[in-house]
Design a protein around this motif. Structure first.
Motif, PDB file in Angstrom:
ATOM      1  N   GLY A 299       0.821  -1.344   0.175  1.00 53.86           N
ATOM      2  CA  GLY A 299      -0.101   0.022  -0.101  1.00 53.86           C
ATOM      3  C   GLY A 299       0.701   1.290  -0.069  1.00 53.86           C
ATOM      4  N   SER A 300       2.075   0.934  -0.261  1.00 54.56           N
ATOM      5  CA  SER A 300       3.098   2.276  -0.592  1.00 54.56           C
ATOM      6  C   SER A 300       2.779   2.936  -1.936  1.00 54.56           C
ATOM      7  CB  SER A 300       4.344   1.989  -0.221  1.00 54.56           C
ATOM      8  OG  SER A 300       4.507   1.635   1.122  1.00 54.56           O
ATOM      9  N   VAL A 301       3.379   4.208  -2.156  1.00 55.21           N
ATOM     10  CA  VAL A 301       3.514   4.715  -3.428  1.00 55.21           C
ATOM     11  C   VAL A 301       4.978   4.703  -3.643  1.00 55.21           C
ATOM     12  CG1 VAL A 301       1.395   6.077  -3.141  1.00 55.21           C
ATOM     13  CG2 VAL A 301       3.715   7.097  -2.453  1.00 55.21           C
ATOM     14  N   VAL A 302       5.403   4.764  -5.043  1.00 55.78           N
ATOM     15  CA  VAL A 302       6.787   5.307  -5.285  1.00 55.78           C
ATOM     16  C   VAL A 302       6.856   6.587  -5.767  1.00 55.78           C
ATOM     17  CG1 VAL A 302       8.778   4.562  -6.805  1.00 55.78           C
ATOM     18  CG2 VAL A 302       7.281   2.733  -5.796  1.00 55.78           C
ATOM     19  N   VAL A 303       7.863   7.443  -5.437  1.00 60.14           N
ATOM     20  CA  VAL A 303       8.028   8.836  -5.783  1.00 60.14           C
ATOM     21  C   VAL A 303       9.212   9.074  -6.698  1.00 60.14           C
ATOM     22  CG1 VAL A 303       8.412  11.142  -4.738  1.00 60.14           C
ATOM     23  CG2 VAL A 303       6.887   9.704  -3.290  1.00 60.14           C
ATOM     24  N   PHE A 304       8.981   9.741  -7.695  1.00 61.66           N
ATOM     25  CA  PHE A 304      10.037   9.965  -8.450  1.00 61.66           C
ATOM     26  C   PHE A 304      10.417  11.227  -8.628  1.00 61.66           C
ATOM     27  CE2 PHE A 304       8.398   6.175 -10.081  1.00 61.66           C
ATOM     28  CZ  PHE A 304       9.372   5.192 -10.135  1.00 61.66           C
ATOM     29  N   CYS A 305      11.485  11.961  -8.414  1.00 57.30           N
ATOM     30  CA  CYS A 305      12.032  13.233  -8.267  1.00 57.30           C
ATOM     31  C   CYS A 305      13.090  13.722  -9.282  1.00 57.30           C
ATOM     32  CB  CYS A 305      12.251  13.522  -6.942  1.00 57.30           C
ATOM     33  SG  CYS A 305      11.372  13.249  -5.682  1.00 57.30           S
ATOM     34  N   GLN A 306      12.990  14.869  -9.536  1.00 59.53           N
ATOM     35  CA  GLN A 306      14.153  15.437 -10.210  1.00 59.53           C
ATOM     36  C   GLN A 306      15.052  16.326  -9.119  1.00 59.53           C
ATOM     37  OE1 GLN A 306      12.937  18.626 -13.056  1.00 59.53           O
ATOM     38  NE2 GLN A 306      14.802  18.513 -14.377  1.00 59.53           N
ATOM     39  N   VAL A 307      16.500  16.122  -9.560  1.00 57.77           N
ATOM     40  CA  VAL A 307      17.379  16.828  -8.674  1.00 57.77           C
ATOM     41  C   VAL A 307      18.071  17.916  -9.627  1.00 57.77           C
ATOM     42  CG1 VAL A 307      19.366  16.374  -7.068  1.00 57.77           C
ATOM     43  CG2 VAL A 307      17.657  14.511  -7.347  1.00 57.77           C
ATOM     44  N   SER A 308      18.314  19.105  -8.962  1.00 54.65           N
ATOM     45  CA  SER A 308      18.811  20.139  -9.773  1.00 54.65           C
ATOM     46  C   SER A 308      20.120  20.357  -9.220  1.00 54.65           C
ATOM     47  CB  SER A 308      18.008  21.389  -9.457  1.00 54.65           C
ATOM     48  OG  SER A 308      17.990  21.913  -8.296  1.00 54.65           O
ATOM     49  N   ALA A 309      21.070  20.661  -9.834  1.00 48.82           N
ATOM     50  CA  ALA A 309      22.661  20.738  -9.460  1.00 48.82           C
ATOM     51  C   ALA A 309      23.297  19.337  -9.129  1.00 48.82           C
ATOM     52  CB  ALA A 309      22.698  21.729  -8.248  1.00 48.82           C
ATOM     53  N   GLN A 310      24.577  19.598  -9.341  1.00 48.48           N
ATOM     54  CA  GLN A 310      25.247  18.289  -8.826  1.00 48.48           C
ATOM     55  C   GLN A 310      25.171  17.944  -7.297  1.00 48.48           C
ATOM     56  OE1 GLN A 310      27.056  16.547 -11.028  1.00 48.48           O
ATOM     57  NE2 GLN A 310      26.122  17.917 -12.644  1.00 48.48           N
ATOM     58  N   PHE A 311      25.095  16.731  -7.072  1.00 51.19           N
ATOM     59  CA  PHE A 311      24.987  16.373  -5.867  1.00 51.19           C
ATOM     60  C   PHE A 311      25.685  15.198  -5.492  1.00 51.19           C
ATOM     61  CE2 PHE A 311      22.190  13.932  -8.518  1.00 51.19           C
ATOM     62  CZ  PHE A 311      22.158  12.722  -8.053  1.00 51.19           C
ATOM     63  N   ASP A 312      26.072  14.837  -3.972  1.00 54.21           N
ATOM     64  CA  ASP A 312      26.725  13.675  -3.694  1.00 54.21           C
ATOM     65  C   ASP A 312      25.426  12.494  -3.559  1.00 54.21           C
ATOM     66  OD1 ASP A 312      28.161  11.771  -2.372  1.00 54.21           O
ATOM     67  OD2 ASP A 312      28.677  12.997  -0.413  1.00 54.21           O
ATOM     68  N   ALA A 313      25.763  11.536  -4.243  1.00 49.99           N
ATOM     69  CA  ALA A 313      24.738  10.305  -4.253  1.00 49.99           C
ATOM     70  C   ALA A 313      24.514   9.987  -2.828  1.00 49.99           C
ATOM     71  CB  ALA A 313      24.869   9.472  -5.240  1.00 49.99           C
ATOM     72  N   LEU A 314      25.728   9.716  -2.017  1.00 48.07           N
ATOM     73  CA  LEU A 314      25.790   8.993  -0.817  1.00 48.07           C
ATOM     74  C   LEU A 314      24.959   9.660   0.263  1.00 48.07           C
ATOM     75  CD1 LEU A 314      26.467   6.658   0.673  1.00 48.07           C
ATOM     76  CD2 LEU A 314      28.493   7.725   1.337  1.00 48.07           C
ATOM     77  N   GLN A 315      24.997  11.099   0.071  1.00 45.69           N
ATOM     78  CA  GLN A 315      24.566  12.124   1.013  1.00 45.69           C
ATOM     79  C   GLN A 315      23.211  12.141   0.539  1.00 45.69           C
ATOM     80  OE1 GLN A 315      25.516  16.346   0.613  1.00 45.69           O
ATOM     81  NE2 GLN A 315      24.482  16.790   2.514  1.00 45.69           N
ATOM     82  N   LEU A 316      22.544  11.909  -0.803  1.00 46.41           N
ATOM     83  CA  LEU A 316      21.222  12.079  -1.038  1.00 46.41           C
ATOM     84  C   LEU A 316      20.565  10.792  -0.499  1.00 46.41           C
ATOM     85  CD1 LEU A 316      19.034  13.654  -2.792  1.00 46.41           C
ATOM     86  CD2 LEU A 316      19.613  12.438  -4.670  1.00 46.41           C
ATOM     87  N   VAL A 317      21.180   9.793  -0.798  1.00 44.97           N
ATOM     88  CA  VAL A 317      20.480   8.558  -0.201  1.00 44.97           C
ATOM     89  C   VAL A 317      20.338   8.588   1.326  1.00 44.97           C
ATOM     90  CG1 VAL A 317      21.023   5.989   0.202  1.00 44.97           C
ATOM     91  CG2 VAL A 317      21.577   7.141  -2.428  1.00 44.97           C
ATOM     92  N   LYS A 318      21.272   9.062   1.918  1.00 44.02           N
ATOM     93  CA  LYS A 318      21.438   8.922   3.640  1.00 44.02           C
ATOM     94  C   LYS A 318      20.239  10.078   3.799  1.00 44.02           C
ATOM     95  CE  LYS A 318      26.007   7.662   4.657  1.00 44.02           C
ATOM     96  NZ  LYS A 318      27.353   8.166   5.559  1.00 44.02           N
ATOM     97  N   SER A 319      20.114  11.030   3.266  1.00 46.10           N
ATOM     98  CA  SER A 319      18.854  11.866   3.648  1.00 46.10           C
ATOM     99  C   SER A 319      17.636  11.260   3.509  1.00 46.10           C
ATOM    100  CB  SER A 319      19.037  13.218   2.914  1.00 46.10           C
ATOM    101  OG  SER A 319      20.442  13.998   2.866  1.00 46.10           O
ATOM    102  N   ALA A 320      17.557  10.769   2.254  1.00 45.61           N
ATOM    103  CA  ALA A 320      16.103  10.203   1.870  1.00 45.61           C
ATOM    104  C   ALA A 320      15.724   8.939   2.770  1.00 45.61           C
ATOM    105  CB  ALA A 320      16.292   9.723   0.576  1.00 45.61           C
ATOM    106  N   ARG A 321      16.681   8.281   3.244  1.00 42.72           N
ATOM    107  CA  ARG A 321      16.578   7.059   4.017  1.00 42.72           C
ATOM    108  C   ARG A 321      16.114   7.641   5.627  1.00 42.72           C
ATOM    109  NH1 ARG A 321      21.217   2.708   2.379  1.00 42.72           N
ATOM    110  NH2 ARG A 321      20.146   2.008   0.324  1.00 42.72           N
ATOM    111  N   ARG A 322      16.479   8.729   5.985  1.00 41.11           N
ATOM    112  CA  ARG A 322      16.348   9.095   7.390  1.00 41.11           C
ATOM    113  C   ARG A 322      14.780   9.885   7.557  1.00 41.11           C
ATOM    114  NH1 ARG A 322      21.872  11.356   7.566  1.00 41.11           N
ATOM    115  NH2 ARG A 322      21.018  13.222   6.604  1.00 41.11           N
ATOM    116  N   VAL A 323      14.067  10.263   6.453  1.00 40.33           N
ATOM    117  CA  VAL A 323      12.857  10.764   6.390  1.00 40.33           C
ATOM    118  C   VAL A 323      11.642   9.732   6.757  1.00 40.33           C
ATOM    119  CG1 VAL A 323      10.942  11.932   4.858  1.00 40.33           C
ATOM    120  CG2 VAL A 323      13.487  12.617   4.579  1.00 40.33           C
ATOM    121  N   ALA A 324      10.727  10.113   7.713  1.00 40.18           N
ATOM    122  CA  ALA A 324       9.869   9.342   7.847  1.00 40.18           C
ATOM    123  C   ALA A 324       8.695   8.918   6.933  1.00 40.18           C
ATOM    124  CB  ALA A 324       8.683  10.014   8.959  1.00 40.18           C
ATOM    125  N   GLY A 325       8.598   7.597   6.657  1.00 43.25           N
ATOM    126  CA  GLY A 325       7.833   7.021   5.571  1.00 43.25           C
ATOM    127  C   GLY A 325       8.460   6.431   4.538  1.00 43.25           C
TER     128      GLY A 325
END
Length: 136
Positions: free
Chosen positions: A60-86
């Motif tokens: 019963g979950s959904v999958v969210v697809f996002c666009q990221v602007s600017a260069q980013f550190d993939a590891l930091q992005l993954v860690k940030s996303a994993r910390r978010v509730a839900g």
């Protein structure tokens, strides 16, 4: 061939057939392409994982697809996303080209936009994350 007849008409017909065949082959040959990130489909395709989508649907979950602007550190992005509730931690996917992020998410915890906003707050100021599609 009969004596006195030219072989030119037969040669022209063979040449025309070769040209038509070559044109047909060129039209049917696969064309090389790459994702430029300009359209929604590029951002979705860059991080799409059928197993993540199937598991999300099953619970019963959904999958969210996002666009990221600017260069980013993939590891930091993954860690940030994993910390978010839900956010289902194992579902987080990133792409550098085009810059994209996806994750499975429990919409009972908070809205997808609230989750994306929370991810964005933990990233450098010049990095923006925006939703391009939510799949149920």
């Amino acid at each position: 061939m009969k004596p006195g007849r030219s072989f030119l008409p037969a040669l022209r017909a063979a040449w025309m057939f070769a040209r038509v065949l070559g044109a047909a082959g060129a039209a049917l040959a696969p064309m090389a392409s790459h994702a430029c990130g300009a359209c929604v489909e590029d951002n979705v395709a860059a991080t799409y994982d059928h197993q993540v989508l199937a598991r999300a649907k099953a619970v019963g979950s959904v999958v969210v697809f996002c666009q990221v602007s600017a260069q980013f550190d993939a590891l930091q992005l993954v860690k940030s996303a994993r910390r978010v509730a839900g956010v289902i931690a194992q579902s987080v996917r990133t792409s550098n080209q085009p810059p994209a992020l996806s994750f499975a998410f429990d919409p009972a915890r908070q809205s997808p936009q609230a989750a994306v906003d929370a991810i964005g707050r933990s990233l450098p100021a010049n990095t923006r994350v925006s939703i391009v599609r939510v799949m149920k």
